[in-house]
Design an enzyme around this catalytic site. Structure first.
Site, PDB file in Angstrom:
ATOM      1  CD  GLU A 303      17.909  68.953  25.763  1.00 35.79           C
ATOM      2  OE1 GLU A 303      16.837  69.241  25.072  1.00 35.79           O
ATOM      3  OE2 GLU A 303      19.141  68.893  25.551  1.00 35.79           O
ATOM      4  CG  ASP A 382      22.212  66.475  21.665  1.00 36.16           C
ATOM      5  OD1 ASP A 382      21.327  65.809  20.855  1.00 36.16           O
ATOM      6  OD2 ASP A 382      21.852  67.649  22.126  1.00 36.16           O
ATOM      7  CD  GLU A 410      20.698  69.931  17.413  1.00 37.14           C
ATOM      8  OE1 GLU A 410      20.170  68.905  17.398  1.00 37.14           O
ATOM      9  OE2 GLU A 410      20.839  70.623  18.444  1.00 37.14           O
TER      10      GLU A 410
HETATM   11  C1  GCV Z   1      13.971  68.816  20.564  1.00 32.77           C
HETATM   12  C2  GCV Z   1      19.118  68.594  21.547  1.00 32.77           C
HETATM   13  C3  GCV Z   1      18.693  69.871  20.605  1.00 32.77           C
HETATM   14  C4  GCV Z   1      17.233  70.206  20.833  1.00 32.77           C
HETATM   15  C5  GCV Z   1      16.473  68.812  21.258  1.00 32.77           C
HETATM   16  C6  GCV Z   1      16.860  68.055  22.015  1.00 32.77           C
HETATM   17  C7  GCV Z   1      16.037  66.641  22.030  1.00 32.77           C
HETATM   18  O1  GCV Z   1      19.344  69.033  22.659  1.00 32.77           O
HETATM   19  O2  GCV Z   1      19.389  70.769  20.663  1.00 32.77           O
HETATM   20  O3  GCV Z   1      16.755  71.024  20.188  1.00 32.77           O
HETATM   21  O4  GCV Z   1      15.158  68.998  21.526  1.00 32.77           O
HETATM   22  O5  GCV Z   1      18.159  67.639  21.616  1.00 32.77           O
HETATM   23  O6  GCV Z   1      16.663  65.672  21.321  1.00 32.77           O
HETATM   24  O7  GCV Z   1      15.079  66.633  22.752  1.00 32.77           O
END
Ligand code: GCV
Length: 829
Positions: A303, A382, A410
């Site tokens: 990411e 995720d 989340e």
């Molecule tokens: C900290 C998901 C979340 C991100 C997070 C990522 C991760 O994509 O939306 O906010 O980043 O997981 O676990 O690194």
């Protein structure tokens, strides 16, 4: 003149009271706001209340302080005993030295014994620890039982943690914001620095220790470079100092590019000697400040985070460089397997994000240094509302592993919806990957070779997790990491007794609600393995079904006119199923064997596909959403039954949350049901989807000032449209043409940030009830009308007859244009 013993006793009480009063005055946020309440249960305690320690270590002293504090509170403030009866704390060595003739068994690290002894003259409870931290764990275990009203006069308990790593990860940024946090700002950081007031951190450490959590990674895995600057490390050392008395060791997320970003090197290639040297020097600097520093967590090549791939290096190269620097200090590297390409080609039927962790890490098995632990999210995508267990747990047989789960909700309602996650985690812990036909339950895989469990916590300044019941998730995480054999129901009950009440009716109701909450949420947000059908590229909160498609993020569900689901089979799909052992693969490869709740994760089927009970997929989608929303409504009734039995503030707080959830479940229900109705063209056999006979749409009203807008995504508003006010005040009026009767009128409005709009409902120009006007003062994501902020207000018990004028008056404020969607007449039952 007081005798010295009594004087000492009184002085101790005064000291303790001062500590407690001081703590409560200076620390606005306390562990008592969570489960460490130690309420007086109206009866005397079944254990001695004089506490003594054999050793002087910091942790043993913490154990004694916690016990005294807890016992004092549990006994309703009655003075602690002075006589011969005693609770005695010590390590195995200390106990053996005290009484060489007694046989104190050898105990492992963090293992403890609690034993009651009844001599002729005195009663004694011994808390014996395999190390000094275990005495603290034993003290909390005793208090946990007492707080539930359990008789401990004959205590005989021996416990040891199932796994060595029991950490929480915080995704806190240096500026004090928290990624995916839903409880306000950071308790650790503000404005680029560690906060001056670390009182809440000490309270947090108490909470963590009380459930056996032994590590806290304090900063976000994104944006981590700044945390290795000397000034920040000084602050981290202060955090470590505050957590140390509770045996919670601090660790840091690190940016793999730190040698360049912080160290000024020209490269961060993990195999470059200068880079290796930089890490070794930095690690030495950290340990000089924090001798018990736990280690590093790494998010790399994921990411947008930099990683070893930029130099043609592997995750093992990067992890081992860090591991070499940490090894002399006994530190560990938690290297996250959350590595995937977020620019995947969605047109490629073979592309599959779910494959990424296994494809990348399985070939590296055996190549990691012994102090590297691969940290894998529990599912391959995720933290969705339901996913299969990550196959990587079965794919690394020579490497230490930790399972990462999310406590912060989340994708599961962001603490505005009740979702107790222990049942989900328990399913994963118990899942047997059947590697080589062996006994390879996830809980066994992560317990070996120094592995464990990591919970992404999202703790903030607003009552820890904002919603009081969301704290059951933090509690359950620690309890399961300590003992995965506990059931979610047991954990819910013990949490409820400590936190809310020991009244059996309360315990029964709250436990039932907690247990029902995950399936309920799943059934109105993404059943059959569709994953959470939320706004994937935005808030991850409200419904936005197509946001998963036509982009590289890879959370595809492939819904089209004819069918839905991702084909991940070996035979015709992405071959993800082939990453499981043959025994598990044979379950998921065929539609016949795949459980319905994961069908669409593994298979693309027509909407008319029959589930195991003969119901079609499309009808299940309709039914499940209606059932889920009904269950959410039932939570309101369940909670109302607790009125008068629980703390009134908690009652009111949670009641408002459940009312909100019930309304938002309808937003979810209608969005998904409308969407699949339009896409499939197949009607709901029960005639509900797309038919809302009691609704009056805003766009059909006689509008004064209000303008009709298209809502995006369309399914987030009834009929895809809403009205929004451009002036200082607007109104929408309808002439009521239905049957005369009494109604609750639901008003579906959009509560937008940047202002507090006002709404008022009137009938024939008069406010029908005192609750007919309200302010849109909540804080939701997304700055335009959307499923994230679509909110339901119910005005109760209104008499209507044909010809009445029902009017909504909206008064915008700031950036909140008093937008709304519809009103709905619900006959009073
Ligand atoms: C900290 C998901 C979340 C991100 C997070 C990522 C991760 O994509 O939306 O906010 O980043 O997981 O676990 O690194």
């Amino acid at each position: 003149m007081l005798r010295p013993g009594i004087r000492q006793y009184l002085l101790r009480i005064i000291f303790m009271m001062t500590v407690i009063i001081y703590a409560h005055n200076t620390v606005a946020q306390t562990a008592a706001q969570a489960w460490l309440k130690y309420r007086f249960l109206g009866k005397s305690l079944t254990v001695p209340t004089r506490v003594s320690t054999l050793g002087q270590s910091l942790l043993e002293q913490s154990a004694a302080i916690e016990l005294r504090r807890g016992l004092l509170s549990l006994s309703g403030g009655a003075p602690l005993e002075q006589g011969p009866n005693i609770i005695l704390l010590g390590t195995v060595q200390e106990m053996r030295a005290r009484e060489p003739k007694t046989t104190v068994p050898s105990l492992g690290p963090d293992e403890f014994l609690i034993t009651a002894r009844h001599g002729d003259l005195a009663r004694e409870i011994d808390i014996v620890g395999g190390n000094d931290r275990a005495t603290l764990y034993g003290a909390f275990a005793l208090l946990r039982k007492l707080a539930q009203g359990i008789d401990m006069s004959k205590a005989d308990i021996r416990e040891r943690p199932a796994m060595p790593i029991r950490w929480v990860d915080e995704w806190d940024n240096a500026d004090g914001s928290i990624e995916r946090g839903y409880a306000g700002r950071s308790i650790f950081f503000d404005n680029g620095h560690v906060r001056d007031d670390l009182g809440p951190v000490a309270e947090y450490a108490r909470l963590l220790a009380s459930i056996g959590i032994n590590g806290c990674n304090v900063n976000n895995v994104n944006n981590a470079a700044v945390f290795l600057t000397p000034a920040m490390l000084e602050g981290i050392a202060r955090i470590a100092q505050v957590m140390r008395p509770y045996g919670v060791h601090v660790s840091l997320s690190v940016d793999i590019a730190s040698p360049q970003k912080v160290g000024g090197l020209s490269t961060y290639d993990p195999l470059d000697p200068a880079v290796k040297n930089w890490w070794a020097t930095k690690v030495n600097e950290i340990y000089s400040l924090i001798p018990d520093f736990a280690g590093f967590t790494v998010k790399a090549d994921s990411e947008g985070q930099p990683g070893p791939a930029s130099f043609g290096r592997t995750p093992a190269d990067a992890a081992n460089t860090l591991a070499a620097a940490l090894a002399p200090h006994s530190g560990v590297v938690l290297y996250r397997a959350f590595v995937y390409n977020h620019h995947a080609d969605w047109r490629d039927p073979k592309a599959d994000r779910a494959r990424a962790a296994y494809d990348i890490f399985h070939p590296l098995d055996g190549k990691f240094a012994p102090n590297v632990i691969i940290q894998t999210k529990e599912g391959p995508i995720d933290f969705q509302v339901r996913e299969p267990v990550s196959p990587l747990f079965g794919g690394l047989t020579q490497t230490s592993q930790a399972m990462e789960v999310q406590i912060t909700q989340e994708y599961t309602g962001q603490q505005r919806h009740l979702v107790y996650l222990a049942p989900m985690w328990k399913q994963v812990l118990d899942f047997d990957l059947r590697v080589d036909g062996g006994n390879t339950q996830v809980q066994k895989v992560i317990a070996r070779k120094g592995g464990g469990m990591i919970g992404v916590a999202g703790i903030g300044q607003q009552a820890w997790l904002a919603s009081p019941l969301a704290l059951a998730n933090l509690y359950a995480f620690g309890r399961l990491a300590w003992n995965p054999d506990l059931t979610p129901g047991q954990i819910a009950e013990e949490w409820t007794r400590q936190t809310i009440s020991t009244d059996p009716a309360v315990v029964r109701t709250v436990t039932k609600m907690l247990i029902q909450s995950w399936p309920a949420y799943e059934s109105y947000t993404g059943p059959l393995g569709l994953q959470t059908l939320t706004d994937i590229t935005g808030s991850h909160y409200g419904p936005n079904i197509e946001s998963s498609e036509n982009n590289g993020w890879g959370q595809w569900h492939r819904a089209d006119h004819d069918g839905v689901g991702m084909d991940r089979t070996v035979a015709t799909g992405t071959a993800y199923v082939g990453q499981y052992s043959p025994d598990v693969a044979q379950i998921y490869e065929s539609t016949a064997n795949t459980p319905d709740d994961l069908l669409l994760f593994f298979h693309h089927v027509p909407y008319t596909w029959k589930l195991h009970d003969g119901k079609t997929v499309i009808q299940y989608l309709y039914d499940s959403h209606y059932q889920g929303a009904a269950q959410a409504a039932q939570f309101v009734g369940d909670w109302e039954a607790l009125k008068g039995r629980i703390d009134p503030e908690l009652y009111a707080d949670m009641l408002a949350r459940f009312q909100y959830q019930a309304g938002h479940a309808i937003v979810w229900r209608d969005a998904i049901v409308q969407y699949f109705l339009r896409l499939s063209g197949i009607p709901d056999a029960q005639g509900r989807a797309g038919h809302y006979p009691n609704r009056l749409e805003a766009e059909t009203a006689d509008l004064t000032g209000y303008k009709v807008i298209d809502v995006s995504p369309w399914e987030d508003a009834s009929g895809g449209k809403a009205v929004t006010c451009g002036g200082t005040s607007c109104s929408a009026a309808w002439t009521y043409n239905g049957q005369p009767g009494r109604f609750n009128i639901a008003v579906q409005y959009f509560d937008l940030q940047g202002g507090v709009a006002k709404f008022a409902l009137s009938v024939n120009g008069q406010p029908p009830t005192s609750d007919a006007s309200w302010s849109a003062d909540a804080t939701f994501p997304t700055p335009r009308p959307h499923g994230d902020n679509s909110t339901r207000r119910i005005v109760h018990d209104i008499s209507l007859k044909p010809g009445d004028t029902v009017r909504i008056e909206g008064t915008p404020d700031g950036k909140d244009p008093a937008a709304f969607d519809y009103i709905e007449m619900l006959p009073v039952p």
